[in-house]
Design a protein around this motif. Structure first.
Motif, PDB file in Angstrom:
ATOM      1  N   GLU A   1       2.873  66.577  28.925  1.00 64.10           N
ATOM      2  CA  GLU A   1       1.708  67.076  29.576  1.00 64.10           C
ATOM      3  C   GLU A   1       2.334  68.442  30.184  1.00 64.10           C
ATOM      4  O   GLU A   1       3.671  68.552  30.536  1.00 64.10           O
ATOM      5  CB  GLU A   1       1.205  66.368  30.635  1.00 64.10           C
ATOM      6  CG  GLU A   1       0.588  65.174  30.373  1.00 64.10           C
ATOM      7  CD  GLU A   1       0.056  64.248  31.779  1.00 64.10           C
ATOM      8  OE1 GLU A   1       0.335  64.668  32.719  1.00 64.10           O
ATOM      9  OE2 GLU A   1      -0.748  63.343  31.313  1.00 64.10           O
ATOM     10  N   PHE A   2       1.521  69.671  30.039  1.00 69.10           N
ATOM     11  CA  PHE A   2       2.034  70.918  30.763  1.00 69.10           C
ATOM     12  C   PHE A   2       0.704  71.772  30.803  1.00 69.10           C
ATOM     13  O   PHE A   2      -0.147  71.643  29.887  1.00 69.10           O
ATOM     14  CB  PHE A   2       3.413  71.392  30.050  1.00 69.10           C
ATOM     15  CG  PHE A   2       2.934  71.581  28.595  1.00 69.10           C
ATOM     16  CD1 PHE A   2       1.990  72.652  27.900  1.00 69.10           C
ATOM     17  CD2 PHE A   2       3.670  70.867  27.774  1.00 69.10           C
ATOM     18  CE1 PHE A   2       1.942  72.683  26.554  1.00 69.10           C
ATOM     19  CE2 PHE A   2       3.470  70.882  26.315  1.00 69.10           C
ATOM     20  CZ  PHE A   2       2.536  71.771  25.697  1.00 69.10           C
TER      21      PHE A   2
ATOM     22  N   PRO B   1       2.811  72.682  21.772  1.00 69.40           N
ATOM     23  CA  PRO B   1       3.319  73.590  20.847  1.00 69.40           C
ATOM     24  C   PRO B   1       3.478  73.494  19.226  1.00 69.40           C
ATOM     25  O   PRO B   1       4.090  74.293  18.707  1.00 69.40           O
ATOM     26  CB  PRO B   1       4.961  73.614  21.456  1.00 69.40           C
ATOM     27  CG  PRO B   1       5.174  72.169  21.733  1.00 69.40           C
ATOM     28  CD  PRO B   1       3.875  71.565  22.124  1.00 69.40           C
ATOM     29  N   PHE B   2       2.653  72.474  18.951  1.00 70.35           N
ATOM     30  CA  PHE B   2       2.674  72.137  17.438  1.00 70.35           C
ATOM     31  C   PHE B   2       1.345  72.880  16.848  1.00 70.35           C
ATOM     32  O   PHE B   2       1.474  73.208  15.434  1.00 70.35           O
ATOM     33  CB  PHE B   2       2.356  70.713  17.302  1.00 70.35           C
ATOM     34  CG  PHE B   2       3.472  70.105  17.786  1.00 70.35           C
ATOM     35  CD1 PHE B   2       4.602  70.026  17.189  1.00 70.35           C
ATOM     36  CD2 PHE B   2       3.368  69.312  18.830  1.00 70.35           C
ATOM     37  CE1 PHE B   2       6.040  69.311  17.775  1.00 70.35           C
ATOM     38  CE2 PHE B   2       4.462  68.378  19.132  1.00 70.35           C
ATOM     39  CZ  PHE B   2       5.800  68.381  18.839  1.00 70.35           C
TER      40      PHE B   2
ATOM     41  N   LEU C   1      10.896  62.604  20.568  1.00 70.41           N
ATOM     42  CA  LEU C   1       9.902  62.865  21.628  1.00 70.41           C
ATOM     43  C   LEU C   1       8.785  62.033  21.433  1.00 70.41           C
ATOM     44  O   LEU C   1       7.966  62.049  20.484  1.00 70.41           O
ATOM     45  CB  LEU C   1       9.396  64.394  21.453  1.00 70.41           C
ATOM     46  CG  LEU C   1       8.165  64.986  22.388  1.00 70.41           C
ATOM     47  CD1 LEU C   1       8.468  64.873  23.636  1.00 70.41           C
ATOM     48  CD2 LEU C   1       7.724  66.319  22.057  1.00 70.41           C
ATOM     49  N   ASP C   2       8.183  61.495  22.541  1.00 70.74           N
ATOM     50  CA  ASP C   2       6.961  60.809  22.843  1.00 70.74           C
ATOM     51  C   ASP C   2       6.091  61.718  23.161  1.00 70.74           C
ATOM     52  O   ASP C   2       5.591  61.900  24.537  1.00 70.74           O
ATOM     53  CB  ASP C   2       6.992  59.616  23.658  1.00 70.74           C
ATOM     54  CG  ASP C   2       5.776  58.879  23.950  1.00 70.74           C
ATOM     55  OD1 ASP C   2       4.976  59.116  23.100  1.00 70.74           O
ATOM     56  OD2 ASP C   2       5.802  58.105  24.798  1.00 70.74           O
TER      57      ASP C   2
ATOM     58  N   ASN D   1       6.553  67.565  31.733  1.00 66.80           N
ATOM     59  CA  ASN D   1       7.188  66.418  31.785  1.00 66.80           C
ATOM     60  C   ASN D   1       8.106  66.070  30.674  1.00 66.80           C
ATOM     61  O   ASN D   1       8.533  64.889  30.439  1.00 66.80           O
ATOM     62  CB  ASN D   1       6.328  65.267  32.271  1.00 66.80           C
ATOM     63  CG  ASN D   1       5.131  65.101  31.292  1.00 66.80           C
ATOM     64  OD1 ASN D   1       5.176  65.672  30.229  1.00 66.80           O
ATOM     65  ND2 ASN D   1       4.430  64.033  31.370  1.00 66.80           N
ATOM     66  N   LEU D   2       8.572  67.232  30.006  1.00 65.45           N
ATOM     67  CA  LEU D   2       9.265  67.028  28.672  1.00 65.45           C
ATOM     68  C   LEU D   2      10.535  65.812  28.964  1.00 65.45           C
ATOM     69  O   LEU D   2      10.507  65.115  28.185  1.00 65.45           O
ATOM     70  CB  LEU D   2       9.616  68.326  28.258  1.00 65.45           C
ATOM     71  CG  LEU D   2      10.601  68.178  26.791  1.00 65.45           C
ATOM     72  CD1 LEU D   2       9.636  67.985  25.882  1.00 65.45           C
ATOM     73  CD2 LEU D   2      11.062  69.761  26.805  1.00 65.45           C
TER      74      LEU D   2
END
Length: 307
Positions: free
Chosen positions: A127-128, A205-206, A121-122, A105-106
């Motif tokens: 979510e993914f 991805p962090f 980016l919040d 939902n980026l």
């Protein structure tokens, strides 16, 4: 997690002529997706010529990236292959994030900062799903393209190098973390906006939390010859490309140069804590910012100039 060589399937027939050209292949994971590979074959090419894969930025402009390497290709007698993963088939998740995630939902939680190159980016609402099967990730396609070129040209090469800038740097530093192949030699990841840190403190991805890459498996990642290849001037004054602002990304630094150094130091520290060999290195290019052609020139000298 399968941190080994990617798919060995070589079914497509391609043609590589002298000079510039391109060929189109299906993605081995999904035949409805197409990958156009731009190449340059130097005049002095032989079966012993080295092979370089050049991974484009967010524009997916493999033709421009290929063109920027033509002079170096002739000078160092290196075959250039630059695959273009069109946004029609490959989203941010499929490309920048290496296909390690499914659709997200980026786009609902990113916003551009007006008159800047910054995107906010919040991440709290991001979510993914994580794709657990490594055969479905992007990285194995590079091995497959290499195999096709070797078979077509009768090359004696058993390994290839990679260089990626900006979004290509995103792809390649994650390749260095999550994928290991005996066919891959040196991986130069250049000027990414943010990094996946080798820690379970952060989720992808962090970080690597909830991914198949556990801390115990990082020793395999650190065997890769990953070079964090940074432009010294890709700093707070740089306005090129897109720069991510978020809670986790900002902890890596306030600009790309700082974030690249932070990523490398965190990885080195982790390898020391694990007591495992560390084959990664860092290279800083003075006087260069977010410029793929200048970084490519520096990369060609780093990789192929006599020492």
């Amino acid at each position: 997690m399968k941190l080994i060589q990617g798919s060995q399937k070589v079914s497509s027939q391609i043609e590589i002529k002298e000079g510039s050209g391109n060929f189109l292949i299906n993605d081995s994971r999904d035949s409805s997706k197409k990958i156009r590979v731009f190449y340059y074959k130097p005049q002095s090419f032989s079966k012993d010529s080295k092979i370089l894969m050049v991974i484009p930025g967010a524009g997916r402009n493999g033709d421009d990236y290929r063109d920027s390497w033509i002079e170096a290709s002739e000078k160092y007698n290196v075959l250039i292959l630059s695959p273009s993963f069109n946004e029609l088939y490959y989203s941010f998740e499929d490309y920048h994030l290496g296909g390690i995630t499914g659709p997200s939902n980026l786009m609902q939680y990113v916003s551009r900062v007006e008159n800047t190159n910054k995107v906010m980016l919040d991440e709290a609402n991001l979510e993914f799903p994580i794709i657990q099967d490594s055969e479905k990730w992007l990285f194995g396609e590079f091995d497959r393209i290499f195999d096709l070129a070797v078979a077509t040209l009768g090359s004696h090469q058993t390994t290839y190098d990679l260089f990626g800038h900006s979004a290509g740097g995103h792809v390649l530093h994650r390749m260095g973390l999550f994928y290991h192949s005996d066919k891959v030699n040196r991986i130069l990841a250049s000027n990414a906006s943010f990094y996946t840190l080798p820690t379970t403190k952060y989720s992808y991805p962090f970080g690597i939390n909830e991914t198949p890459l556990t801390p115990k498996k990082l020793s395999t990642s650190f065997k890769n010859k990953l070079v964090v290849f940074l432009g010294e001037m890709d700093n707070a004054d740089e306005t090129g490309g897109t720069f991510l602002i978020s809670e986790s990304a900002d902890k890596q630094g306030s600009h790309r140069f700082a974030r690249g150094k932070y990523f490398f130091e965190r990885a080195k520290q982790t390898a020391n804590e694990l007591g495992c060999p560390f084959n990664w290195s860092i290279e800083v290019i003075p006087g260069v910012g977010h410029n793929y052609s200048k970084m490519g020139l520096a990369a060609s000298e780093f990789l192929y100039a006599p020492r």
